[in-house]
Design a protein around this motif. Sequence first.
Motif, PDB file in Angstrom:
ATOM      1  N   GLU A  76       0.867  -1.166   0.000  1.00 25.76           N
ATOM      2  CA  GLU A  76       0.000   0.000   0.000  1.00 25.76           C
ATOM      3  C   GLU A  76       0.905   1.217   0.000  1.00 25.76           C
ATOM      4  N   ALA A  77       1.250   1.718  -1.161  1.00 22.47           N
ATOM      5  CA  ALA A  77       2.165   2.843  -1.241  1.00 22.47           C
ATOM      6  C   ALA A  77       1.585   4.084  -0.592  1.00 22.47           C
ATOM      7  N   ALA A  78       0.317   4.335  -0.796  1.00 22.79           N
ATOM      8  CA  ALA A  78      -0.271   5.567  -0.294  1.00 22.79           C
ATOM      9  C   ALA A  78      -0.807   5.415   1.122  1.00 22.79           C
ATOM     10  N   ALA A  79      -0.972   4.202   1.585  1.00 17.23           N
ATOM     11  CA  ALA A  79      -1.578   3.997   2.889  1.00 17.23           C
ATOM     12  C   ALA A  79      -0.909   2.846   3.618  1.00 17.23           C
ATOM     13  N   PRO A  80       0.145   3.102   4.360  1.00 20.53           N
ATOM     14  CA  PRO A  80       0.851   2.039   5.037  1.00 20.53           C
ATOM     15  C   PRO A  80       0.075   1.442   6.204  1.00 20.53           C
ATOM     16  N   ALA A  81      -1.081   1.977   6.553  1.00 22.62           N
ATOM     17  CA  ALA A  81      -1.812   1.466   7.700  1.00 22.62           C
ATOM     18  C   ALA A  81      -2.370   0.080   7.461  1.00 22.62           C
ATOM     19  N   GLU A  82      -2.619  -0.299   6.208  1.00 20.22           N
ATOM     20  CA  GLU A  82      -3.071  -1.654   5.929  1.00 20.22           C
ATOM     21  C   GLU A  82      -1.843  -2.493   5.659  1.00 20.22           C
ATOM     22  N   SER A  83      -1.619  -3.533   6.436  1.00 20.47           N
ATOM     23  CA  SER A  83      -0.500  -4.424   6.185  1.00 20.47           C
ATOM     24  C   SER A  83      -1.043  -5.777   5.825  1.00 20.47           C
ATOM     25  N   SER A  84      -0.187  -6.618   5.302  1.00 19.24           N
ATOM     26  CA  SER A  84      -0.641  -7.905   4.793  1.00 19.24           C
ATOM     27  C   SER A  84      -0.361  -9.029   5.768  1.00 19.24           C
ATOM     28  N   ALA A  85      -1.028  -9.032   6.886  1.00 17.80           N
ATOM     29  CA  ALA A  85      -0.935 -10.190   7.760  1.00 17.80           C
ATOM     30  C   ALA A  85      -1.694 -11.312   7.073  1.00 17.80           C
ATOM     31  N   ALA A  86      -1.395 -12.538   7.427  1.00 20.08           N
ATOM     32  CA  ALA A  86      -1.996 -13.672   6.739  1.00 20.08           C
ATOM     33  C   ALA A  86      -3.511 -13.633   6.819  1.00 20.08           C
TER      34      ALA A  86
ATOM     35  N   SER B 245     -10.214   1.044   7.445  1.00 22.44           N
ATOM     36  CA  SER B 245     -10.846  -0.086   6.778  1.00 22.44           C
ATOM     37  C   SER B 245     -12.151   0.345   6.133  1.00 22.44           C
ATOM     38  N   ARG B 246     -12.868   1.245   6.780  1.00 28.79           N
ATOM     39  CA  ARG B 246     -14.125   1.755   6.217  1.00 28.79           C
ATOM     40  C   ARG B 246     -13.853   2.386   4.851  1.00 28.79           C
ATOM     41  N   ARG B 247     -12.811   3.192   4.786  1.00 35.09           N
ATOM     42  CA  ARG B 247     -12.458   3.862   3.534  1.00 35.09           C
ATOM     43  C   ARG B 247     -12.060   2.843   2.466  1.00 35.09           C
ATOM     44  N   TYR B 248     -11.173   1.920   2.815  1.00 38.27           N
ATOM     45  CA  TYR B 248     -10.701   0.941   1.836  1.00 38.27           C
ATOM     46  C   TYR B 248     -11.822   0.017   1.372  1.00 38.27           C
ATOM     47  N   GLN B 249     -12.651  -0.443   2.291  1.00 39.12           N
ATOM     48  CA  GLN B 249     -13.752  -1.313   1.895  1.00 39.12           C
ATOM     49  C   GLN B 249     -14.712  -0.576   0.976  1.00 39.12           C
ATOM     50  N   SER B 250     -15.002   0.672   1.283  1.00 40.82           N
ATOM     51  CA  SER B 250     -15.903   1.465   0.455  1.00 40.82           C
ATOM     52  C   SER B 250     -15.350   1.615  -0.962  1.00 40.82           C
ATOM     53  N   GLU B 251     -14.071   1.928  -1.084  1.00 43.88           N
ATOM     54  CA  GLU B 251     -13.448   2.064  -2.399  1.00 43.88           C
ATOM     55  C   GLU B 251     -13.445   0.733  -3.141  1.00 43.88           C
TER      56      GLU B 251
ATOM     57  N   ILE C 270     -10.610 -14.963 -12.459  1.00 43.07           N
ATOM     58  CA  ILE C 270     -10.646 -13.817 -11.553  1.00 43.07           C
ATOM     59  C   ILE C 270      -9.494 -13.906 -10.563  1.00 43.07           C
ATOM     60  N   SER C 271      -8.705 -12.862 -10.539  1.00 50.01           N
ATOM     61  CA  SER C 271      -7.615 -12.756  -9.576  1.00 50.01           C
ATOM     62  C   SER C 271      -7.391 -11.274  -9.310  1.00 50.01           C
ATOM     63  N   VAL C 272      -7.988 -10.787  -8.241  1.00 49.47           N
ATOM     64  CA  VAL C 272      -7.817  -9.373  -7.915  1.00 49.47           C
ATOM     65  C   VAL C 272      -6.816  -9.247  -6.776  1.00 49.47           C
ATOM     66  N   SER C 273      -5.850  -8.362  -6.966  1.00 48.87           N
ATOM     67  CA  SER C 273      -4.870  -8.138  -5.906  1.00 48.87           C
ATOM     68  C   SER C 273      -4.998  -6.732  -5.335  1.00 48.87           C
ATOM     69  N   LYS C 274      -5.563  -5.830  -6.124  1.00 52.25           N
ATOM     70  CA  LYS C 274      -5.740  -4.465  -5.659  1.00 52.25           C
ATOM     71  C   LYS C 274      -6.880  -3.846  -6.451  1.00 52.25           C
ATOM     72  N   VAL C 275      -7.891  -3.387  -5.766  1.00 48.93           N
ATOM     73  CA  VAL C 275      -9.021  -2.744  -6.405  1.00 48.93           C
ATOM     74  C   VAL C 275      -9.202  -1.384  -5.750  1.00 48.93           C
ATOM     75  N   ALA C 276      -9.157  -0.342  -6.547  1.00 48.83           N
ATOM     76  CA  ALA C 276      -9.355   1.029  -6.068  1.00 48.83           C
ATOM     77  C   ALA C 276      -8.438   1.364  -4.894  1.00 48.83           C
ATOM     78  N   GLY C 277      -7.206   0.850  -4.931  1.00 42.33           N
ATOM     79  CA  GLY C 277      -6.235   1.165  -3.889  1.00 42.33           C
ATOM     80  C   GLY C 277      -6.265   0.263  -2.680  1.00 42.33           C
ATOM     81  N   SER C 278      -7.116  -0.728  -2.678  1.00 43.49           N
ATOM     82  CA  SER C 278      -7.240  -1.601  -1.515  1.00 43.49           C
ATOM     83  C   SER C 278      -6.728  -2.993  -1.832  1.00 43.49           C
TER      84      SER C 278
END
Length: 162
Positions: free
Chosen positions: A35-45, A111-117, A134-142
């Motif tokens: 998440e280049a613009a938002a480091p608050a979301e990290s990729s825990a398993a 999370s509210r912002r990312y889920q909404s986007e 179908i394989s989405v890794s990032k949709v609208a920045g999330s």
Amino acid sequence: MIRTTAVPRPVRIGTALVGVAGIVTLAGCAGGSTEAAAPAESSAAPAVSSAPSTSAAAGGASTGVYADGTYEATGQYATPESVETVDVTLTIAGDTVTDVTVTGDPQAAESRRYQSEFIGGIKDEVVGKNIDEISVSKVAGSSLTSGGFMNALDTIKSEAKA
């Protein structure tokens, strides 16, 4: 404070190796998403919490690998603040996604912002596509919400096998 005795070399090397092992372990958890613009979301398993329910479409006819119908599943993903979930409802006809609805239940403000986007952009990514493609890794920045979606999609695919 100035250290008057040196730490033995084997201790320094061992400590460095433990640090490198920790970094490699954490890098493995990242799954390649950032998440280049938002480091608050990290990729825990991400974990899967499924409560799939299926309701066959009219006639329930199947033209491929997956039975036509509407399927529901819940996908989970971890953020630094919480464990988040997304409920996915997917309609399949002839192995093609004809409709998708995603509902979030954000626990944290970010999370509210990312889920909404994510919810605003997911239809464009999946409707009209073969479910196996179908394989989405990032949709609208999330990227983390995408992980929860993919977990739910995996559950739906296993439930929809004809």
